[in-house]
Design an enzyme around this catalytic site. Structure first.
Site, PDB file in Angstrom:
ATOM      1  N   ARG A  53      16.943   3.530   4.596  1.00 14.95           N
ATOM      2  CA  ARG A  53      15.553   4.004   4.618  1.00 14.95           C
ATOM      3  C   ARG A  53      15.085   4.335   3.201  1.00 14.95           C
ATOM      4  NH1 ARG A  53      15.044   9.010   5.306  1.00 14.95           N
ATOM      5  NH2 ARG A  53      16.523   9.208   7.026  1.00 14.95           N
ATOM      6  N   TYR A 106     -12.097  -2.472   8.285  1.00 10.99           N
ATOM      7  CA  TYR A 106     -11.263  -3.021   9.361  1.00 10.99           C
ATOM      8  C   TYR A 106     -11.190  -2.007  10.508  1.00 10.99           C
ATOM      9  CZ  TYR A 106      -6.930  -4.375  11.715  1.00 10.99           C
ATOM     10  OH  TYR A 106      -5.993  -4.701  12.647  1.00 10.99           O
ATOM     11  N   ASP A 179      -8.593  -1.945  -0.184  1.00  7.75           N
ATOM     12  CA  ASP A 179      -7.838  -2.804   0.727  1.00  7.75           C
ATOM     13  C   ASP A 179      -8.073  -4.237   0.263  1.00  7.75           C
ATOM     14  OD1 ASP A 179      -7.009  -4.466   2.823  1.00  7.75           O
ATOM     15  OD2 ASP A 179      -7.522  -2.991   4.368  1.00  7.75           O
ATOM     16  N   LYS A 204      -1.012 -10.807   6.455  1.00  6.61           N
ATOM     17  CA  LYS A 204      -2.058 -11.820   6.318  1.00  6.61           C
ATOM     18  C   LYS A 204      -1.699 -12.808   5.205  1.00  6.61           C
ATOM     19  CE  LYS A 204      -3.751  -9.065   9.439  1.00  6.61           C
ATOM     20  NZ  LYS A 204      -4.658  -7.960   9.147  1.00  6.61           N
TER      21      LYS A 204
HETATM   22  C1  LIG Z   1      -4.848  -6.572   9.494  1.00  6.19           C
HETATM   23  C2  LIG Z   1      -5.508  -5.670   8.552  1.00  6.19           C
HETATM   24  C3  LIG Z   1      -5.054  -4.357   8.357  1.00  6.19           C
HETATM   25  C4  LIG Z   1      -3.940  -3.744   9.179  1.00  6.19           C
HETATM   26  O1  LIG Z   1      -2.699  -4.319   8.916  1.00  6.19           O
HETATM   27  P1  LIG Z   1      -1.529  -4.507  10.008  1.00  6.19           P
HETATM   28  O2  LIG Z   1      -0.494  -5.256   9.252  1.00  6.19           O
HETATM   29  O3  LIG Z   1      -2.116  -5.258  11.160  1.00  6.19           O
HETATM   30  O4  LIG Z   1      -1.104  -3.141  10.409  1.00  6.19           O
HETATM   31  C5  LIG Z   1      -5.688  -3.589   7.395  1.00  6.19           C
HETATM   32  N1  LIG Z   1      -6.725  -4.073   6.670  1.00  6.19           N
HETATM   33  C6  LIG Z   1      -7.187  -5.322   6.840  1.00  6.19           C
HETATM   34  C7  LIG Z   1      -8.344  -5.800   6.010  1.00  6.19           C
HETATM   35  C8  LIG Z   1      -6.610  -6.165   7.781  1.00  6.19           C
HETATM   36  O5  LIG Z   1      -7.100  -7.395   7.955  1.00  6.19           O
END
Ligand SMILES: *Cc1c(COP(=O)(O)O)cnc(C)c1O
Length: 387
Positions: A53, A106, A179, A204
């Site tokens: 961890r 998001y 983000d 993503k």
């Molecule tokens: C998918 C997404 C998240 C969240 O991420 P996860 O890996 O699904 O927990 C946060 N911000 C954006 C812009 C996203 O597309």
């Protein structure tokens, strides 16, 4: 191997944190599954590793690679994007503090902040990030600790001026969080523009193959790094070794993938623009997009995400979503395969009825790396069902 500072993005993507293994010469660093590490006498750690961890070589390799690509000094890898966000907010806020975020954030981010952390005493105000006066007012009217923005935003594809927001945040003595999931570090590096923290859903574009869920935080300040590192260790929402390995493998090809995603996004957006069924195409690479000039300034290219609104309303959007075959109807984005999403009922269902709600005539397209002609032909067939 330490890398020269000035190396290009793709060189850093392939090599940062990826030195060959010294014992065997294995060019790809081995995947370390061990949860614990033998000690040479009590406290005698071999390479600083003690327990999985707290630290794992495969995760460290990914973290080094992420920091090098986002132009930060420290990166932290988590089991999901939302786990990263939760750890960040818990590291940097206390009950009574406040977060000002984009009113097109998001849906999952808003759900976390409002419905989970809200109960722990964290307030929030969603604002239109294009309206800098409104942002300044919201920051000043509250006990704000974090200004939180997504650009391009999901799924409205709004572009926000990162440098201007950094100025507002720093003027108020608070931190700017960006983000950067939609752009990826290949297209945009917010830390260079004044942001304090970059957040990623590595699920993503960074992972890029729709086969691993993960998240990351990147910073360029030692004090911030220490706070985040402590929560990563103390809470433990870390990425497992296999997840870290897959993410690193994806990240090595990010630059070549983003070039193709961007070419395909541009081709699809331009095709959509000429269609009579379409009310609006939301893509920053189109010259009449309100954020086009700003995007040209702060992004290398415009990416593979395209949103489209239909004159035929909800019925037309739903019909097209259910009529493609190259585009798969699915949540998520950023993989090599093209995906189609109906945000109002899928990714953004959790913000329905709030001020973050998404238009019901909107589809979000994640353009993959297939041949652009095949993506367009697929859309053409789906559009034909509207007649
Ligand atoms: C998918 C997404 C998240 C969240 O991420 P996860 O890996 O699904 O927990 C946060 N911000 C954006 C812009 C996203 O597309």
């Amino acid at each position: 191997m330490s890398l020269p500072e000035n190396q290009g993005f793709n060189t850093r993507a392939v090599h940062a944190g990826q030195a060959f293994e010294p014992r065997t010469g294995a060019v790809v660093p081995p995947l370390h599954f061990s949860s614990t590490y033998a000690q040479d006498g009590i406290g005698g750690l071999r390479a600083g590793y003690e327990y999985g961890r707290g630290g794992n070589p495969t995760r460290d390799a990914l973290q080094e690679q992420l920091a090098a690509l986002e132009r930060g000094t420290h990166a932290y890898s988590f089991s999901s994007g939302l786990a990263a966000e939760d750890s960040l907010i818990r590291a940097l806020t206390r009950p009574g503090d406040h977060i000002v975020l984009g009113n097109d954030a998001y849906g999952g981010t808003y759900r976390l902040i409002s419905r989970v952390l809200g109960d722990w005493g964290i307030g929030n105000t969603p604002v239109d990030m294009a309206n800098l006066d409104a942002v300044r007012q919201a920051v000043e009217a509250n006990n704000t600790r974090l200004l939180w923005v997504e650009t391009p935003s999901n799924p409205m594809m709004k572009i926000t001026d990162i440098a201007a927001l950094a100025e507002i945040a720093h003027g108020a003595g608070i931190l700017l969080v960006v983000d950067n999931t939609f752009a990826s570090p290949y297209l945009q590096t917010p830390l260079d523009l004044g942001a304090d923290v970059v957040v990623h859903s590595t699920t993503k574009y960074i992972g890029g193959h729709s086969d691993v869920v993960g998240g990351a935080l990147v910073v360029k300040d030692a004090e911030l790094a220490e706070k985040i590192g402590f929560v990563q260790f103390a809470v433990g929402a870390v990425s497992g070794p296999m997840d870290a390995f897959l993410t690193t493998r994806g990240l090595k090809t990010l630059g070549v993938r983003m070039d193709r995603h961007s070419d395909n996004g541009q081709a699809v957006a331009e095709w959509l623009l000429g269609r009579p069924e379409v009310e609006a195409v939301l893509y920053p690479g189109l010259p009449d997009h309100p954020g086009h000039e700003l995007a040209r300034k702060q992004m290398r290219k415009f990416g593979g995400m395209v949103s489209v609104q239909f004159k035929g309303g909800e019925a037309a959007a739903r019909k097209v979503a259910e009529s493609t075959s190259v585009f798969t109807l699915a949540e998520s984005l950023g993989g090599i395969e093209s995906l189609m999403n109906y945000p109002s009922e899928m990714t953004h269902a959790s913000v329905k009825g709030t001020e973050l709600a998404v238009p019901v005539n909107l589809l979000r397209l994640s353009c993959g790396i297939e041949d652009a002609e095949d993506l367009i032909a697929d859309l053409e067939r789906a559009f034909a069902t509207l007649r």
